[in-house]
Each structure stands twice: as structure tokens, then as C-alpha cells.
Design an enzyme around this catalytic site. Structure first.
Site, PDB file in Angstrom:
ATOM      1  CG  ASP A 188      -1.917   1.087   1.259  1.00  0.00           C
ATOM      2  OD1 ASP A 188      -2.165   1.581   0.341  1.00  0.00           O
ATOM      3  OD2 ASP A 188      -2.431   1.390   2.566  1.00  0.00           O
ATOM      4  CE  LYS A 222      -5.724  -1.265  -1.077  1.00  0.00           C
ATOM      5  NZ  LYS A 222      -6.119  -0.678   0.322  1.00  0.00           N
TER       6      LYS A 222
HETATM    7  P1  IMP Z   1       1.855  -0.351   3.931  1.00  0.00           P
HETATM    8  O1  IMP Z   1       2.390  -0.943   2.336  1.00  0.00           O
HETATM    9  O2  IMP Z   1       3.117  -0.341   4.890  1.00  0.00           O
HETATM   10  O3  IMP Z   1       0.848   0.841   4.034  1.00  0.00           O
HETATM   11  O4  IMP Z   1       1.151  -1.529   4.439  1.00  0.00           O
HETATM   12  C1  IMP Z   1       0.534  -2.718   3.819  1.00  0.00           C
HETATM   13  C2  IMP Z   1      -0.220  -3.455   4.905  1.00  0.00           C
HETATM   14  O5  IMP Z   1      -1.209  -2.680   5.192  1.00  0.00           O
HETATM   15  C3  IMP Z   1      -0.559  -4.494   4.357  1.00  0.00           C
HETATM   16  O6  IMP Z   1       0.217  -5.729   4.607  1.00  0.00           O
HETATM   17  C4  IMP Z   1      -2.031  -4.966   4.929  1.00  0.00           C
HETATM   18  O7  IMP Z   1      -1.988  -5.869   5.958  1.00  0.00           O
HETATM   19  C5  IMP Z   1      -2.553  -3.669   5.309  1.00  0.00           C
HETATM   20  N1  IMP Z   1      -3.449  -3.207   4.093  1.00  0.00           N
HETATM   21  C6  IMP Z   1      -3.254  -2.373   3.256  1.00  0.00           C
HETATM   22  N2  IMP Z   1      -4.327  -2.007   2.674  1.00  0.00           N
HETATM   23  C7  IMP Z   1      -5.246  -2.963   2.931  1.00  0.00           C
HETATM   24  C8  IMP Z   1      -6.494  -3.469   2.718  1.00  0.00           C
HETATM   25  O8  IMP Z   1      -7.083  -2.846   1.678  1.00  0.00           O
HETATM   26  N3  IMP Z   1      -7.048  -4.260   3.440  1.00  0.00           N
HETATM   27  C9  IMP Z   1      -6.403  -5.036   4.291  1.00  0.00           C
HETATM   28  N4  IMP Z   1      -5.149  -4.762   4.662  1.00  0.00           N
HETATM   29  C10 IMP Z   1      -4.624  -3.812   4.248  1.00  0.00           C
END
Ligand code: IMP
Ligand code: MG
Length: 187
Positions: free
Chosen positions: A103, A131
Site C-alpha cells: 500500500d 495498490k
Molecule cells: P503499507 O504498504 O506499509 O502501507 O502496508 C501494507 C499493509 O497494510 C498490508 O500488509 C496490509 O496488512 C495492510 N493493508 C493495506 N491495505 C489494505 C486493505 O485494503 N485491506 C487490508 N489490509 C490492508
């Protein structure tokens, strides 16, 4: 808790199955004669990981790491910590990290840095959902299942407040709010 009928299907279990098979075949071709360690990020990746390793036709080791960046909301705080470390020795191994969603990118950026301290032969990232539009920091993702523009997703391991992980497909939690650009936490 919503029922499955109140959620909007984004990726069916058939599409997931086909894509996971393709990624497994690709990893099988690319990791011939290498010592492969597949590291899943708990908890979100547990179902993807279980399906994926069964599509990799090579000797491999499996381990898990648990990181926390979210709490029970839906927005990354940008801070990541390890709450369960890897246990396998990773020195000289070819590591594939298996993640549910990239994300903002904070989680994987941090994990790549941490794993490089283990003197691995290589570290690649495999994520089920990218994403891309929401990326805050740059991370190379080597294997991507699906690109999804926006929306909070649940099912196939993904949760909202620990619910919905067991659903076989992937769903938008709240299409009505997301159409206006809101996330559930901002209601
Ligand atoms: P980031 O890339 O550090 O922002 O976080 C990624 C983590 O956030 C992923 O491993 C998921 O656990 C959680 N996450 C991000 N988007 C979603 C979503 O749409 N649904 C469920 N968990 C999400
Ligand atoms: Mg996760």
C-alpha cells in the site's frame, strides 16, 4: 459485520487461483538450483502463502515474520515494528517475501532493510495486490498478483479489524464510501 452479499466482489477465487498458479510457475522457473526460502508476512499473507508454495515445484523452506504498522484502523501510520521475527537462518539463501498488499510501501521497505542484515543471497518481493496509486515510499515489487487502484479490501487473508480473512475471494469493504474517496476510518 457485513454478510458476503453486502460486500462487492473485486477478484474471484477462480481468478486468484489462476494468477497464483502463474506466479508459482514463474518462481519455479526462476529459482532452479537456488536455495529458496519463502517468508510470509503474518497475518494477511497466510492464505496466499499456503496456496503459492504449493504451486512452486522446487525444494524450499518456509518461515513467517509478523510486522505491525496498522493497529486496527485502515491507514498506515508509517511506523513498522517486528512482533515475531524469522527463525530460519537466511544467510546465502534466496529469499522471496510474500505479502498480501503493498500500500504505502512502508512495511516492505523496512523489511527489505532488515532482511539484508541476514546476508541473504537475494531478496525479492511477491505481493498479491499492489495498490500503486497509494505508494508513499519507493519499493520494487518483483511479482504482483493484481493491481488495484483504491478501496479497502478484505478476504483471502485480508482483514478489516480481524474479520473477513476466511472469505475465498477478495472484496471491497465499503464501495459506497470509497466512491467518494473516503476510507472506513474517516467516516
Ligand atoms: P503499507 O504498504 O506499509 O502501507 O502496508 C501494507 C499493509 O497494510 C498490508 O500488509 C496490509 O496488512 C495492510 N493493508 C493495506 N491495505 C489494505 C486493505 O485494503 N485491506 C487490508 N489490509 C490492508
Ligand atoms: Mg499485512
Amino acid at each position: 459485520m457485513k454478510t458476503v452479499d453486502e460486500l462487492k466482489l473485486v477478484i474471484s477465487k477462480e481468478d486468484i487461483n489462476n494468477r497464483v498458479s502463474e506466479i508459482g510457475e514463474q518462481i519455479t522457473r526462476e529459482y532452479q538450483d537456488r536455495q529458496l526460502a519463502v517468508i510470509g508476512i503474518l497475518k494477511g499473507a497466510f492464505i496466499f502463502m499456503a496456496d503459492l508454495v504449493r504451486k512452486i515445484d522446487l525444494p524450499l523452506e518456509v518461515d513467517f515474520i509478523r510486522l505491525q504498522s496498522y493497529g486496527s484502523g485502515t491507514e498506515s501510520a508509517g511506523q513498522v515494528r517486528i512482533t515475531k521475527d524469522v527463525e530460519l537462518p537466511l544467510k546465502d539463501k534466496h529469499v522471496v517475501i510474500v505479502e498480501d498488499i503493498v500500500d504505502t510501501g512502508y512495511t516492505l521497505k523496512y523489511l527489505k532493510q532488515v532482511l539484508s542484515l541476514h546476508q541473504t543471497a537475494s531478496v525479492k518481493i511477491c505481493c498479491l495486490i499492489d495498490k500503486k496509486e497509494r505508494r508513499k515510499v519507493d519499493v520494487d515489487v518483483d511479482y504482483v498478483g493484481f493491481e488495484v487502484e483504491k478501496g479497502f479490501l478484505v478476504g483471502y487473508g485480508l482483514d478489516y479489524d480481524e474479520q473477513y480473512r476466511q472469505l475465498p475471494g477478495i472484496y471491497h469493504l465499503n464501495p459506497r464510501y470509497e466512491a467518494k474517496g473516503f476510507f472506513p476510518s474517516e467516516r
